[in-house]
Structures are given as structure tokens and as C-alpha cells.
Design an enzyme around this catalytic site. Structure first.
Site, PDB file in Angstrom:
ATOM      1  N   HIS A  63       0.362 -10.480 -20.661  1.00  0.00           N
ATOM      2  CA  HIS A  63      -0.660 -10.657 -19.625  1.00  0.00           C
ATOM      3  C   HIS A  63      -0.114 -10.213 -18.272  1.00  0.00           C
ATOM      4  O   HIS A  63       0.910 -10.733 -17.820  1.00  0.00           O
ATOM      5  CB  HIS A  63      -1.100 -12.124 -19.549  1.00  0.00           C
ATOM      6  CG  HIS A  63      -2.125 -12.378 -18.492  1.00  0.00           C
ATOM      7  ND1 HIS A  63      -1.892 -13.213 -17.423  1.00  0.00           N
ATOM      8  CD2 HIS A  63      -3.374 -11.883 -18.318  1.00  0.00           C
ATOM      9  CE1 HIS A  63      -2.955 -13.240 -16.654  1.00  0.00           C
ATOM     10  NE2 HIS A  63      -3.861 -12.440 -17.173  1.00  0.00           N
ATOM     11  N   HIS A  87     -10.601  -8.478 -12.501  1.00  0.00           N
ATOM     12  CA  HIS A  87     -10.755  -8.586 -13.958  1.00  0.00           C
ATOM     13  C   HIS A  87     -12.117  -8.064 -14.424  1.00  0.00           C
ATOM     14  O   HIS A  87     -12.273  -7.701 -15.585  1.00  0.00           O
ATOM     15  CB  HIS A  87     -10.615 -10.040 -14.411  1.00  0.00           C
ATOM     16  CG  HIS A  87      -9.218 -10.565 -14.381  1.00  0.00           C
ATOM     17  ND1 HIS A  87      -8.635 -11.041 -13.230  1.00  0.00           N
ATOM     18  CD2 HIS A  87      -8.278 -10.693 -15.350  1.00  0.00           C
ATOM     19  CE1 HIS A  87      -7.396 -11.452 -13.497  1.00  0.00           C
ATOM     20  NE2 HIS A  87      -7.156 -11.249 -14.775  1.00  0.00           N
ATOM     21  N   ARG A 159      -7.007  -5.612   2.277  1.00  0.00           N
ATOM     22  CA  ARG A 159      -6.456  -6.039   0.982  1.00  0.00           C
ATOM     23  C   ARG A 159      -6.530  -7.554   0.909  1.00  0.00           C
ATOM     24  O   ARG A 159      -5.847  -8.257   1.666  1.00  0.00           O
ATOM     25  CB  ARG A 159      -4.997  -5.569   0.833  1.00  0.00           C
ATOM     26  CG  ARG A 159      -4.285  -6.120  -0.425  1.00  0.00           C
ATOM     27  CD  ARG A 159      -4.930  -5.610  -1.685  1.00  0.00           C
ATOM     28  NE  ARG A 159      -4.139  -5.907  -2.876  1.00  0.00           N
ATOM     29  CZ  ARG A 159      -4.566  -6.688  -3.861  1.00  0.00           C
ATOM     30  NH1 ARG A 159      -5.740  -7.300  -3.767  1.00  0.00           N
ATOM     31  NH2 ARG A 159      -3.827  -6.865  -4.945  1.00  0.00           N
ATOM     32  N   CYS A 208      -0.286  -1.019   1.638  1.00  0.00           N
ATOM     33  CA  CYS A 208      -0.231  -1.721   0.368  1.00  0.00           C
ATOM     34  C   CYS A 208       0.758  -1.007  -0.541  1.00  0.00           C
ATOM     35  O   CYS A 208       0.793   0.228  -0.596  1.00  0.00           O
ATOM     36  CB  CYS A 208      -1.611  -1.762  -0.274  1.00  0.00           C
ATOM     37  SG  CYS A 208      -1.630  -2.618  -1.866  1.00  0.00           S
ATOM     38  N   TYR A 346       4.944  -7.368  -7.401  1.00  0.00           N
ATOM     39  CA  TYR A 346       5.640  -6.638  -6.340  1.00  0.00           C
ATOM     40  C   TYR A 346       7.151  -6.603  -6.569  1.00  0.00           C
ATOM     41  O   TYR A 346       7.951  -6.881  -5.676  1.00  0.00           O
ATOM     42  CB  TYR A 346       5.304  -7.238  -4.966  1.00  0.00           C
ATOM     43  CG  TYR A 346       3.829  -7.193  -4.668  1.00  0.00           C
ATOM     44  CD1 TYR A 346       3.221  -6.018  -4.236  1.00  0.00           C
ATOM     45  CD2 TYR A 346       3.014  -8.310  -4.855  1.00  0.00           C
ATOM     46  CE1 TYR A 346       1.854  -5.959  -3.988  1.00  0.00           C
ATOM     47  CE2 TYR A 346       1.654  -8.261  -4.616  1.00  0.00           C
ATOM     48  CZ  TYR A 346       1.084  -7.088  -4.180  1.00  0.00           C
ATOM     49  OH  TYR A 346      -0.276  -7.041  -3.938  1.00  0.00           O
TER      50      TYR A 346
END
Length: 494
Positions: A63, A87, A159, A208, A346
Site C-alpha cells: 500500500h 484515491h 499543494r 513540490c 518524501y
């Protein structure tokens, strides 16, 4: 009707129902909610979505959101997906249906409407290029990136990970906590208290870490994350006080930074009630030339809600995720942030690691950004005017960690020859503290009779780092740090 036709119709109907995630499946058994709730362990893990019941036990190790999914064990995933709106895509719905085992009884289906959750979102400029609406993620259009050195607040890329919290500047407090030897001391600062520290301004771009992910997806293979083009980077003049000054005022020892971290916590919360949080090494905040800012203003105006009103961190040269918005707490600790966004996201992986083999605990967090550049004009597929036998190409370049862009090279012939672009706008910061982007332009010669051109661009920074040619060598499961040559193809208008 013969049996062959009946079977064909039945299969066709079931396949159509599969396309509607969570729809009723007459070919599958029905479960009550109490039965589903028993399957909430790693050995047997079920979830529901609308009328669907899914056994995702085998999916748990891979996941992309890590252990966050464990909060939905034996329950509906819909409240979580209302927050993590990324999602809700066709690809995710199709994957979910491959784990379908049954239907949830009508009496146990709950309306998990998300309208109230998102009812107080701020107004946004219609010119932004929206990538997801819930949470809201949008790019600065390329023509507006090069039109302003400091991106107008309303056009600065957005973001978000969760809904935008509503906070009042007059009552907002920032808690500074210092953990030492198992003990913690704290002090609260109002915005008026922070105003008593020396005021500073900082010209800095925020980018980002997933900027240009869509190119990486197209050239190599899909990675998890928002499908950014090149617009998830903008520049602004930030105003506030340096975090270093506040931490020293609170008694933090500038010589005791080894193995310590600064944890930033925002006021935005996820579906489990956990606040957004991440961290940076304490040394990054306390170095003599550190420029980590506690910002209250952006381009001379109060921070807009989408950009952290009334207080945010600005960690220049780092991925924008470290510049936590709606900042409510700063903790000096011997541990990194324990949050999902820091521990399971990240981080840097090599191109051969997949979700099943990813070791997040052993992968280094990303605290800096590589050198990158992009063509903003002409845009891919556009028509570009030819004047005097040349076409004008413009764009941006940026490097993290305080490095300055020292050269931008443009090739009109697949890398056989390179032209030096000229900077049109750049900040005059001292070496090692260059946090703004550079805007550039290049007049590219056009061959007689040429009606189309592909342009490549690459940048080099003051550390003499240059962009790699291809994404294939730097692809990673999260699609971050995508800084291969930027390539655009456009028509020539003589």
C-alpha cells in the site's frame, strides 16, 4: 434466448457493475457490518466502500500510503478517501475491485458524504491548472510563471494534503517545545509576540518534490502521486522572523545540534485526527546562515488561506512539504517527526525499488532539491512565431540547498549543439543562500523551411550539478525529484 446469449449478457452486466466501484454485485455474497469488522488484522484485513466488501490482506505490504490503511481495518475506506481525494481515480477504483469478495448489507451502508468536510474551502483563481479538487492541488500556468519573478499570490501553485483549516490571526498561537533528556518545556507565542523579533524578508521559490511527475510517468512508468506537469513551483517574497532567532531566544543550544531535529506541526488534520507534520535536521535551522522563516506575509500581503494563513514555515531550498502551513507547533527533538508524511513519504529510493521492497526506515529523507529547469513558452504542441529567423524560448530554472543557477543550456537539435540562455530575472543573493528561481530566455535559430522544432533544456548550478538526460535513470516509486532534461515540441509559424 439460448444459454450462450444469457451467459454473455450476465458477464457483460457484471463487468459493467465492476466499473462502478462499490456498486452491488449480484454474483457475490452479502455480509453484515459486524462480520466485516472482525477482519481488521494483518492476517485478515477487509474494508468496505459503499456496497462493496474487499479483502485487501495481500495488498497491505505494498500500500503506497504505508500503515495509514490500517486505520480502516474492518471499516469503510470512504471517510479516509474523502480526505485523501487522490484515491478517487479510475485506476484506484479498478484496483480496488480486483479485491472484491462481496456486498455490504443495505442496512449497514452509511452515507459518508464529504460535503461538510470541504464546505469551507477558500475561493481559488480560475486560471490555476487543477490536478485534484479534494484535496485541492493546482499548478501555476506556464505563461504566468515567466510573466512574474514573484508569482502573484492567487497564481502561486497550491499543494494540499487535507482540507484547509480556518484560523484567526488574532488568536493564533505557536507553541515552541524543547525535548531534552525525557523532559519537555514549552512556550507559546502569539503573532504579536513573534513581531517583536527582528523582521526579515526572503525571496524563495517553493517546489513540490513531485514537480514534473507526469513526464516521469510518461517516459518510464506510472509512479504514485499527483500528476504534476512543470507548474508545481512558484517564487515569492516571504516576510516574517527567522526560526533561528526564536529558538535561540527559547534557550536552544546552537552547539548541540548533532542528531536533533525540528518538528513542524500544522493545524490541518487527516481522517484519523492526526495533524500534518514533518521535520528537518536542527542544524538546518540553526546554522549561522540559516534562513528558515516563520512567515506571516507573502508578496507584501497577509498569507492567503491556501498558503498557510496566518503562519507558516518557509524552509528555502527544501521540498515544499517541509514548509509546513498553518503552523501551530515547533518541537526540538532527538527524533524525527513520527508522522506518516515524514516516515512513509518524501524519501529517496533507487529506480529498481518497488512498493513491496521499499524500506522507508532505511531510506534517507529528502531535505534538498536538485537542479531543474523547464520551458514555459512555447508550450508543447503550440505554435510559435518566427521573427528574424529565430524563435524565442523562455522558462525557469531552480536549484535547492541555496545553490544558484549559473547556466541554462538550450538545444534545438537533440543535444548535438547547445545555446546559452540569458537570465532575464534572478535574485542577487550571496553564494550558498540563493533560494529564488531564475527566469531565462533564449533566441533559437530556425532552419530554412523548418516547420517544427523540439527543444531540450538543462540547467547547471553553482555546485556544478547538471540535470540528467533521461528519467529512466532517476525514476522512483513516488515519482519525486524528476529533473531530467525538459523537452517540448512545437510548430513554427513563419
Amino acid at each position: 434466448m439460448d444459454s450462450k446469449k444469457v451467459n454473455t449478457v450476465k458477464v457483460h452486466k457484471i463487468e459493467n457493475l465492476k466499473l462502478e466501484a462499490g456498486g452491488m454485485r449480484p454474483d457475490l455474497p452479502t455480509f453484515r457490518a459486524d462480520e466485516v469488522s472482525k477482519h481488521d488484522t494483518n492476517g485478515s484485513f477487509w474494508v468496505t466502500y459503499k456496497h462493496g466488501v474487499y479483502d485487501i490482506t495481500k495488498f497491505l505490504p505494498s500500500h503506497p500510503g504505508g500503515e495509514q490503511i490500517l486505520n480502516a481495518g474492518g471499516l469503510s475506506v470512504e471517510p479516509f478517501w474523502n480526505v485523501y481525494g487522490n484515491h478517487k481515480t479510475e485506476e484506484v477504483f479498478e484496483l480496488l475491485e480486483t479485491f472484491r469478495i462481496g456486498n455490504l448489507h443495505d442496512d449497514d451502508v452509511v452515507d459518508h458524504s464529504d460535503e461538510e468536510l470541504w464546505a469551507k474551502e477558500p475561493a481559488r483563481d480560475a486560471r490555476l491548472l487543477v490536478r485534484t479538487r479534494r484535496p485541492f492541488n493546482a499548478e501555476t500556468p506556464p505563461q504566468h510563471q515567466i510573466a512574474h519573478f514573484d508569482t502573484p499570490n492567487e497564481l502561486f501553485f497550491v499543494r494540499q494534503h487535507m482540507p484547509v483549516p480556518e484560523l484567526e490571526a488574532s488568536s493564533h498561537k505557536l507553541r515552541i517545545s524543547i525535548e531534552q533528556g525525557g523532559r519537555s518545556t514549552s512556550r507559546d507565542f502569539s503573532l504579536e509576540d513573534l513581531d517583536k523579533f527582528p523582521q526579515s524578508q526572503l525571496s524563495a521559490a517553493l517546489m513540490c518534490a513531485g514537480n514534473r511527475r507526469s513526464e516521469m510517468n510518461k517516459e518510464v512508468k506510472p509512479a504514485k502521486g499527483v500528476g504534476w506537469s512543470g507548474g508545481a513551483v512558484s517564487n515569492a517574497l516571504w516576510s516574517g522572523v527567522y526560526l533561528r532567532d526564536v529558538l535561540l531566544h527559547c534557550g536552544v543550544d546552537v552547539d548541540d545540534v548533532e542528531g536533533k531535529h525540528v518538528i513542524f506541526q500544522g493545524s490541518d488534520v487527516d481522517a484519523t485526527g492526526a495533524n500534518f507534520s514533518t521535520s528537518i535536521p536542527l542544524a538546518q535551522a540553526l546554522a549561522a546562515d540559516a534562513r528558515v522563516l516563520l512567515a506571516t506575509r507573502m508578496n507584501g500581503r497577509a498569507l492567503p488561506p491556501d498558503h498557510g494563513r496566518p503562519l507558516r514555515a518557509v524552509v528555502p531550498g527544501a521540498p515544499a512539504v517541509r514548509s509546513v502551513k498553518w503552523l501551530e507547533a515547533v518541537t526540538v527533538s532527538e527524533r524525527e517527526s513520527p508522522s506518516h508524511w515524514h516516515q512513509k513519504d518524501y524519501r529517496s529510493f533507487n529506480a529498481s525499488v518497488d512498493w513491496a521492497s521499499a524500506d522507508f526506515a532505511g531510506a534517507p529523507p529528502v531535505y534538498g532539491m536538485p537542479v531543474t529547469s523547464a520551458v514555459c513558452e512555447p508550450q508543447n504542441g503550440a505554435r510559435a512565431p518566427v521573427r528574424g529567423g529565430r524563435v524565442l524560448v523562455r522558462g525557469y530554472a531552480y536549484s535547492g540547498g541555496g545553490a544558484k543557477v549559473v547556466r541554462v543550456d538550450v538545444s534545438p537539435d537533440g543535444g548535438r549543439t547547445w545555446l546559452a540562455a540569458r537570465p532575464t530575472h534572478a535574485a542577487g543573493d550571496s553564494p550558498g543562500r540563493h533560494y529564488a528561481w531564475t527566469l531565462w530566455a533564449c533566441e533559437v535559430p530556425v532552419q530554412p523551411g523548418q516547420d517544427e522544432m523540439e527543444v531540450w533544456v538543462k540547467a547547471t548550478d553553482s555546485n556544478m550539478n547538471t540535470q540528467p538526460e533521461r528519467f529512466a535513470h532517476i525514476w522512483n516509486i513516488r515519482g519525486i525529484l524528476g529533473n531530467a532534461y525538459h523537452k517540448v515540441t512545437f510548430k513554427l509559424q513563419h
